[in-house]
Design an enzyme around this catalytic site. Structure first.
Site, PDB file in Angstrom:
ATOM      1  N   GLY A  20       0.821  -1.212   0.000  1.00  0.00           N
ATOM      2  CA  GLY A  20       0.000   0.000   0.000  1.00  0.00           C
ATOM      3  C   GLY A  20       0.853   1.259   0.000  1.00  0.00           C
ATOM      4  NE  ARG A  24       5.290  -0.957   5.424  1.00  0.00           N
ATOM      5  CZ  ARG A  24       4.245  -1.387   6.097  1.00  0.00           C
ATOM      6  NH1 ARG A  24       3.297  -2.084   5.504  1.00  0.00           N
ATOM      7  NH2 ARG A  24       4.130  -1.136   7.378  1.00  0.00           N
ATOM      8  NE  ARG A  43      -3.069  11.594  -9.394  1.00  0.00           N
ATOM      9  CZ  ARG A  43      -4.178  12.241  -9.028  1.00  0.00           C
ATOM     10  NH1 ARG A  43      -4.563  12.250  -7.782  1.00  0.00           N
ATOM     11  NH2 ARG A  43      -4.903  12.867  -9.931  1.00  0.00           N
ATOM     12  NE  ARG A  87      -3.488  -5.560   0.937  1.00  0.00           N
ATOM     13  CZ  ARG A  87      -2.811  -4.611   1.603  1.00  0.00           C
ATOM     14  NH1 ARG A  87      -1.882  -3.891   0.979  1.00  0.00           N
ATOM     15  NH2 ARG A  87      -3.038  -4.363   2.870  1.00  0.00           N
ATOM     16  CB  SER A  90       0.137  -4.005   7.761  1.00  0.00           C
ATOM     17  OG  SER A  90      -0.475  -2.809   7.367  1.00  0.00           O
ATOM     18  CD  GLU A 181      -5.259  -1.737   0.864  1.00  0.00           C
ATOM     19  OE1 GLU A 181      -5.057  -2.717   1.628  1.00  0.00           O
ATOM     20  OE2 GLU A 181      -5.261  -0.561   1.265  1.00  0.00           O
ATOM     21  CG  ASP A 204      -3.737  -3.031  13.592  1.00  0.00           C
ATOM     22  OD1 ASP A 204      -3.178  -2.706  12.529  1.00  0.00           O
ATOM     23  OD2 ASP A 204      -4.949  -3.308  13.649  1.00  0.00           O
ATOM     24  NE  ARG A 217       3.868  -0.660  12.297  1.00  0.00           N
ATOM     25  CZ  ARG A 217       2.611  -0.379  12.048  1.00  0.00           C
ATOM     26  NH1 ARG A 217       2.187  -0.281  10.809  1.00  0.00           N
ATOM     27  NH2 ARG A 217       1.763  -0.160  13.016  1.00  0.00           N
TER      28      ARG A 217
HETATM   29  N1  HPA Z   1      -8.043  -2.137   9.823  1.00  0.00           N
HETATM   30  C1  HPA Z   1      -8.019  -1.968   8.495  1.00  0.00           C
HETATM   31  N2  HPA Z   1      -6.913  -2.060   7.776  1.00  0.00           N
HETATM   32  C2  HPA Z   1      -5.771  -2.350   8.422  1.00  0.00           C
HETATM   33  C3  HPA Z   1      -5.729  -2.546   9.788  1.00  0.00           C
HETATM   34  C4  HPA Z   1      -6.920  -2.445  10.526  1.00  0.00           C
HETATM   35  O1  HPA Z   1      -6.945  -2.610  11.759  1.00  0.00           O
HETATM   36  N3  HPA Z   1      -4.444  -2.800  10.136  1.00  0.00           N
HETATM   37  C5  HPA Z   1      -3.726  -2.755   9.008  1.00  0.00           C
HETATM   38  N4  HPA Z   1      -4.526  -2.497   7.957  1.00  0.00           N
END
Ligand code: HPA
Length: 234
Positions: A20, A24, A43, A87, A90, A181, A204, A217
């Site tokens: 994304g 990265r 962009r 893809r 995270s 995504e 997370d 990360r």
């Molecule tokens: N929610 C949506 N997208 C994400 C999250 C999340 O907690 N963590 C990483 N991408």
């Protein structure tokens, strides 16, 4: 050259990894590819092409959310003839047994809506990973002593979610994690007969509220890039 990708036709490889975050993309290209060359900065959505074990690879940022990914994936597929799109990103863990830093290989990606919802109308299409890529990604994990979670994820339109009731139903129905995504990527790959997969690192957790410190990360991200590259060329 397309509206959103400034590369010339031959500058995009048939295999494209899509994080994304454009930074990265730069980090992954500089870390894993030989002779990475900047091929897009329109962009600020950086894209690089180089080689991995002699295979040409492009790493192109997708931006956050399905509308952004849809723009890049459409142009990569329709204008640059990308064949394999993976893809790397995270996600938020949803199940109690899914821990921070774990890797999820997404078999299916459920959603409330995607940019493609309009064409399906009443039909609840089930976006699904390419089986060959999925199997190769799992094999690559196992070869590196990584035990991935393989199964269903949720592609959300919002990061700041206001539907705890819906999240509870997803947890009850086995959804492993949430990102923003994959469902659109899988749908576009199916429409154009290309291969797609999402390999995700849990950054997370919705249940516990924990989040990875930023220095952690990078290492987790590195495992994911290697798995994606190994799967693409298995
Ligand atoms: N929610 C949506 N997208 C994400 C999250 C999340 O907690 N963590 C990483 N991408």
């Amino acid at each position: 050259m397309t509206i959103h990708i400034g590369a010339e036709k031959g500058q995009i490889a048939p295999t494209v990894l899509m994080p994304g975050d454009p930074y990265r993309a730069r980090w992954a290209a500089q870390t894993f590819l030989d002779a990475p060359e900047l091929v897009n900065e329109t962009r600020g959505m950086l894209g690089y092409t180089g080689t991995w074990k002699g295979h040409p690879v492009t790493i192109q940022g997708s931006g956050m959310g399905m509308p952004s990914l849809s723009i890049y994936a459409n142009e990569l597929i329709r204008d640059f003839d990308a064949q394999t799109l993976i893809r790397i990103g995270s996600c938020g863990g949803m199940q109690p047994h899914v821990k921070l830093r774990d890797i999820i290989v997404a078999m299916t990606a459920s959603s409330i809506s995607t940019p493609s919802s309009g064409i399906f109308r009443e039909f609840n299409y089930a976006p699904t990973a390419d089986w060959g890529l999925l199997r190769a990604a799992v094999a690559a994990c196992e070869a590196n002593s990584i035990q991935p979670h393989v199964g269903a994820i949720y592609s959300s339109d919002v990061f700041y979610d206001e539907r705890p009731d819906l999240n509870a139903e997803m947890v009850r129905h086995g959804i492993l994690g949430v990102e923003m995504e994959a469902a659109e990527l899988y749908t576009l790959a199916a429409r154009y007969n290309r291969r797609a997969l999402a390999v995700l690192t849990v950054s997370d957790h919705l249940g516990t509220g924990e989040a990875l410190p930023s220095e952690d990360r990078e290492k987790s991200f590195a495992d994911m890039v290697e798995i994606a590259l190994s799967a693409a060329f298995a």
